[in-house]
Design a protein around this motif. Structure first.
Motif, PDB file in Angstrom:
ATOM      1  N   TRP A   1      12.641 -57.450 -38.208  1.00 36.49           N
ATOM      2  CA  TRP A   1      14.442 -56.749 -38.304  1.00 36.49           C
ATOM      3  C   TRP A   1      14.827 -56.306 -37.860  1.00 36.49           C
ATOM      4  CZ3 TRP A   1      17.488 -60.208 -41.979  1.00 36.49           C
ATOM      5  CH2 TRP A   1      16.569 -61.243 -42.282  1.00 36.49           C
ATOM      6  N   LEU A   2      16.588 -55.952 -36.888  1.00 32.68           N
ATOM      7  CA  LEU A   2      16.348 -54.678 -35.974  1.00 32.68           C
ATOM      8  C   LEU A   2      17.170 -54.599 -36.824  1.00 32.68           C
ATOM      9  CD1 LEU A   2      14.591 -55.937 -33.367  1.00 32.68           C
ATOM     10  CD2 LEU A   2      16.136 -54.409 -32.329  1.00 32.68           C
ATOM     11  N   ILE A   3      17.916 -52.867 -36.977  1.00 23.87           N
ATOM     12  CA  ILE A   3      19.146 -52.897 -37.390  1.00 23.87           C
ATOM     13  C   ILE A   3      20.179 -51.929 -36.887  1.00 23.87           C
ATOM     14  CG2 ILE A   3      20.484 -51.250 -39.187  1.00 23.87           C
ATOM     15  CD1 ILE A   3      18.539 -54.177 -40.538  1.00 23.87           C
ATOM     16  N   THR A   4      21.204 -51.877 -36.350  1.00 19.76           N
ATOM     17  CA  THR A   4      21.756 -51.471 -35.357  1.00 19.76           C
ATOM     18  C   THR A   4      23.288 -51.026 -35.284  1.00 19.76           C
ATOM     19  OG1 THR A   4      22.116 -50.884 -32.739  1.00 19.76           O
ATOM     20  CG2 THR A   4      21.831 -52.681 -33.511  1.00 19.76           C
ATOM     21  N   GLY A   5      23.872 -50.011 -34.746  1.00 22.21           N
ATOM     22  CA  GLY A   5      25.478 -50.248 -34.889  1.00 22.21           C
ATOM     23  C   GLY A   5      25.671 -50.235 -33.808  1.00 22.21           C
ATOM     24  N   ASP A   6      27.604 -50.395 -33.352  1.00 22.32           N
ATOM     25  CA  ASP A   6      28.296 -50.908 -32.419  1.00 22.32           C
ATOM     26  C   ASP A   6      27.964 -49.258 -31.249  1.00 22.32           C
ATOM     27  OD1 ASP A   6      31.405 -48.805 -33.407  1.00 22.32           O
ATOM     28  OD2 ASP A   6      29.847 -49.515 -34.789  1.00 22.32           O
ATOM     29  N   GLY A   7      27.511 -48.001 -31.734  1.00 26.93           N
ATOM     30  CA  GLY A   7      27.734 -46.626 -31.149  1.00 26.93           C
ATOM     31  C   GLY A   7      25.828 -47.315 -30.617  1.00 26.93           C
ATOM     32  N   ASP A   8      25.225 -47.148 -30.927  1.00 24.66           N
ATOM     33  CA  ASP A   8      23.979 -46.905 -31.192  1.00 24.66           C
ATOM     34  C   ASP A   8      23.504 -48.219 -30.005  1.00 24.66           C
ATOM     35  OD1 ASP A   8      21.100 -46.245 -31.813  1.00 24.66           O
ATOM     36  OD2 ASP A   8      20.497 -48.351 -32.729  1.00 24.66           O
ATOM     37  N   GLY A   9      24.253 -49.488 -30.517  1.00 26.66           N
ATOM     38  CA  GLY A   9      23.988 -50.856 -30.297  1.00 26.66           C
ATOM     39  C   GLY A   9      24.180 -51.459 -28.658  1.00 26.66           C
ATOM     40  N   LEU A  10      25.354 -50.095 -28.789  1.00 33.13           N
ATOM     41  CA  LEU A  10      26.522 -51.393 -27.564  1.00 33.13           C
ATOM     42  C   LEU A  10      26.656 -50.489 -26.635  1.00 33.13           C
ATOM     43  CD1 LEU A  10      28.643 -53.564 -29.414  1.00 33.13           C
ATOM     44  CD2 LEU A  10      27.001 -54.347 -28.214  1.00 33.13           C
ATOM     45  N   SER A  11      26.390 -48.728 -27.035  1.00 36.35           N
ATOM     46  CA  SER A  11      26.660 -47.829 -25.787  1.00 36.35           C
ATOM     47  C   SER A  11      25.436 -47.821 -25.392  1.00 36.35           C
ATOM     48  CB  SER A  11      27.143 -46.296 -26.502  1.00 36.35           C
ATOM     49  OG  SER A  11      27.491 -45.401 -25.284  1.00 36.35           O
ATOM     50  N   ILE A  12      24.829 -46.546 -26.331  1.00 39.06           N
ATOM     51  CA  ILE A  12      23.161 -45.889 -25.545  1.00 39.06           C
ATOM     52  C   ILE A  12      21.920 -47.166 -25.117  1.00 39.06           C
ATOM     53  CG2 ILE A  12      22.630 -44.796 -26.943  1.00 39.06           C
ATOM     54  CD1 ILE A  12      20.801 -42.578 -25.417  1.00 39.06           C
ATOM     55  N   GLY A  13      22.260 -48.043 -25.894  1.00 40.83           N
ATOM     56  CA  GLY A  13      21.185 -48.425 -26.012  1.00 40.83           C
ATOM     57  C   GLY A  13      22.096 -50.497 -25.862  1.00 40.83           C
ATOM     58  N   GLY A  14      22.937 -50.496 -24.917  1.00 44.19           N
ATOM     59  CA  GLY A  14      23.347 -51.824 -24.085  1.00 44.19           C
ATOM     60  C   GLY A  14      22.205 -52.344 -23.885  1.00 44.19           C
ATOM     61  N   ASN A  15      21.565 -51.612 -22.704  1.00 43.82           N
ATOM     62  CA  ASN A  15      20.849 -51.858 -21.742  1.00 43.82           C
ATOM     63  C   ASN A  15      19.545 -52.843 -22.435  1.00 43.82           C
ATOM     64  OD1 ASN A  15      19.333 -52.104 -19.122  1.00 43.82           O
ATOM     65  ND2 ASN A  15      18.403 -50.570 -19.892  1.00 43.82           N
ATOM     66  N   HIS A  16      19.163 -52.134 -23.235  1.00 42.31           N
ATOM     67  CA  HIS A  16      17.468 -52.620 -24.441  1.00 42.31           C
ATOM     68  C   HIS A  16      18.516 -54.186 -25.066  1.00 42.31           C
ATOM     69  CE1 HIS A  16      15.973 -48.731 -22.895  1.00 42.31           C
ATOM     70  NE2 HIS A  16      16.649 -48.218 -23.014  1.00 42.31           N
ATOM     71  N   MET A  17      19.362 -53.652 -25.284  1.00 37.95           N
ATOM     72  CA  MET A  17      19.760 -54.803 -26.220  1.00 37.95           C
ATOM     73  C   MET A  17      19.915 -55.863 -24.897  1.00 37.95           C
ATOM     74  SD  MET A  17      20.678 -56.009 -29.103  1.00 37.95           S
ATOM     75  CE  MET A  17      20.921 -54.308 -30.361  1.00 37.95           C
ATOM     76  N   LEU A  18      21.095 -56.178 -24.091  1.00 42.83           N
ATOM     77  CA  LEU A  18      20.917 -57.191 -23.283  1.00 42.83           C
ATOM     78  C   LEU A  18      19.425 -57.690 -23.143  1.00 42.83           C
ATOM     79  CD1 LEU A  18      22.957 -57.197 -20.045  1.00 42.83           C
ATOM     80  CD2 LEU A  18      20.896 -57.675 -20.053  1.00 42.83           C
ATOM     81  N   HIS A  19      18.892 -56.922 -22.686  1.00 39.97           N
ATOM     82  CA  HIS A  19      17.282 -57.784 -22.661  1.00 39.97           C
ATOM     83  C   HIS A  19      16.318 -58.201 -23.642  1.00 39.97           C
ATOM     84  CE1 HIS A  19      17.836 -55.949 -18.273  1.00 39.97           C
ATOM     85  NE2 HIS A  19      17.934 -54.656 -18.843  1.00 39.97           N
ATOM     86  N   LEU A  20      17.204 -57.860 -24.595  1.00 42.18           N
ATOM     87  CA  LEU A  20      16.405 -58.299 -25.664  1.00 42.18           C
ATOM     88  C   LEU A  20      17.056 -59.593 -25.915  1.00 42.18           C
ATOM     89  CD1 LEU A  20      14.992 -57.732 -28.670  1.00 42.18           C
ATOM     90  CD2 LEU A  20      16.820 -57.854 -29.402  1.00 42.18           C
ATOM     91  N   LEU A  21      18.461 -59.534 -26.138  1.00 41.05           N
ATOM     92  CA  LEU A  21      18.693 -60.929 -26.016  1.00 41.05           C
ATOM     93  C   LEU A  21      18.302 -61.937 -24.758  1.00 41.05           C
ATOM     94  CD1 LEU A  21      22.565 -59.418 -26.912  1.00 41.05           C
ATOM     95  CD2 LEU A  21      20.446 -60.671 -28.983  1.00 41.05           C
ATOM     96  N   ARG A  22      18.508 -61.704 -23.982  1.00 42.57           N
ATOM     97  CA  ARG A  22      17.853 -62.693 -22.847  1.00 42.57           C
ATOM     98  C   ARG A  22      16.797 -62.971 -22.909  1.00 42.57           C
ATOM     99  NH1 ARG A  22      15.085 -60.826 -18.557  1.00 42.57           N
ATOM    100  NH2 ARG A  22      15.332 -58.918 -18.565  1.00 42.57           N
ATOM    101  N   ARG A  23      15.437 -62.323 -23.507  1.00 41.73           N
ATOM    102  CA  ARG A  23      13.999 -63.056 -23.199  1.00 41.73           C
ATOM    103  C   ARG A  23      13.940 -63.564 -24.631  1.00 41.73           C
ATOM    104  NH1 ARG A  23      11.849 -56.439 -21.815  1.00 41.73           N
ATOM    105  NH2 ARG A  23      11.715 -56.469 -20.519  1.00 41.73           N
ATOM    106  N   ASN A  24      14.974 -63.392 -25.670  1.00 40.18           N
ATOM    107  CA  ASN A  24      14.933 -64.353 -26.877  1.00 40.18           C
ATOM    108  C   ASN A  24      13.094 -63.706 -28.211  1.00 40.18           C
ATOM    109  OD1 ASN A  24      15.754 -65.809 -28.543  1.00 40.18           O
ATOM    110  ND2 ASN A  24      14.379 -67.889 -27.345  1.00 40.18           N
ATOM    111  N   LEU A  25      13.490 -62.818 -27.692  1.00 39.30           N
ATOM    112  CA  LEU A  25      12.349 -62.498 -29.153  1.00 39.30           C
ATOM    113  C   LEU A  25      12.871 -62.915 -30.765  1.00 39.30           C
ATOM    114  CD1 LEU A  25      10.099 -60.073 -28.495  1.00 39.30           C
ATOM    115  CD2 LEU A  25      11.652 -58.878 -30.505  1.00 39.30           C
TER     116      LEU A  25
END
Length: 337
Positions: free
Chosen positions: A94-118
């Protein structure tokens, strides 16, 4: 991967002994309790579960779950989660994140997690503000938001977390509200999905952005301001007196009146959670003219990243001896006397 047999646990099995430390009245408390109450219904065990977070108010979450956990660095929870799942595919991640953590500095990492479908569950707490760092505007803050970093009001167009997830190729996208009783059902659907399940949770920051979601989250007006999506059911709201139909000229949704419960005559759309185009229209509806779409908006499973990596590694190792020393010593080597 071998499927584990369901086990019985209770709420107490998932509550840690750590003092929960969020601001009094914070929506994070409601989300935490919803997750803790949902876990026993999933038939999983605390020792086979891991919660991973980045940085922010929401990222204190792993301390409060009686499971394994990682409180990692800003925006990098998706990368840690990928490593954890590949190293031990049996873990429930389970991943817990926020709008700042997940979509600002973490936006790149979130994108790749989603496209990879872990195979994991992502809970993005969206309060449209940076709470931990004292109220600066975030990627999801609305135009005009006044904060220490935007004293005259933000001029940025906000990110829609669900639109971002769909655009990144997510196979499961949902929405919930921190204090809504339906959040647990959405969490169960997310867990049942094999692949990355992305849930945006509207979360009230009582200190820096209080009641920003009240226009649609308030119980007294919820019938008129929320449409809960159920696969195979018509998209109705306002106690069935209104619904969402397709405007064929503009290829977008429109609100229609439903007379005498005859939603078919009104042209109300039946929700199909496998229809990405419909999901995109639902997340882009402007509030005020439309209700806010909640529940499972999109669910269309595909092979997962972790299963593909596992199969590839197994195929590559057929007929080969597992000799780490030989692997390290292959190629050009030098012996120092």
């Amino acid at each position: 991967m071998n499927e584990m047999s369901p086990v019985k646990t209770t709420l107490k099995d998932w509550e840690s002994d750590q003092e929960v430390r969020w601001c009094p009245g914070c929506g994070d408390y409601a989300i935490l309790k919803a997750v803790q109450r949902t876990m026993p219904d999933l038939g999983v065990t605390p020792e086979n579960t891991v919660f991973i977070s980045g940085i922010g108010c929401s990222s204190r979450f792993p301390y409060y779950m009686e499971t394994y956990g990682f409180h990692t660095i800003h925006g990098r929870a998706p990368t840690i989660a990928t490593g954890v799942k590949l190293a031990n595919p049996e873990l429930d991640v389970w991943l817990i994140t926020g709008d700042g953590d997940g979509l600002s500095i973490g936006g790149n990492h979130m994108l790749h997690l989603l496209r990879r479908n872990l195979d994991c569950q992502v809970l993005l707490f969206n309060n449209e503000i940076y709470g931990l760092t004292k109220g600066q505007y975030s990627p999801t803050s609305r135009v005009g938001t006044r904060s220490p970093s935007t004293p005259f009001g933000s001029v940025d167009r906000p990110v829609s977390p669900c639109a971002f997830a769909l655009g990144a190729g997510a196979r499961f996208v949902a929405r919930g509200i921190d204090v809504n009783k339906n959040l647990s059902a959405t969490l169960k659907e997310a867990h049942a999905h094999k692949g990355t399940s992305f849930i945006e949770i509207f979360q009230n920051c009582i200190v820096y952005n209080e009641d920003v979601f009240e226009p649609f989250a308030a119980k007294k007006t919820a019938d008129d301001t929320q449409v809960w999506t159920v696969h195979g059911e018509p998209l109705l709201f306002a106690k069935g007196e209104k619904g969402l139909a397709l405007d064929t000229d503009k290829l977008e949704l429109k609100v229609v009146d439903v007379a005498d419960g005859d939603w078919e005559a009104a042209g109300v759309v039946v929700h199909d959670q496998t229809n990405r185009g419909l999901a995109q229209m639902l997340v882009q509806m402007p509030f005020g003219d439309f209700p806010v779409a909640l529940g499972t908006l999109y669910c269309d499973p595909a092979p997962t990243f972790d299963s593909a990596v596992g199969e590839q590694n197994s195929a590559a190792s057929v007929g080969k001896d597992h000799d780490l020393q030989a692997l390290i010593g292959q190629g050009q080597t030098w012996t120092v006397e």
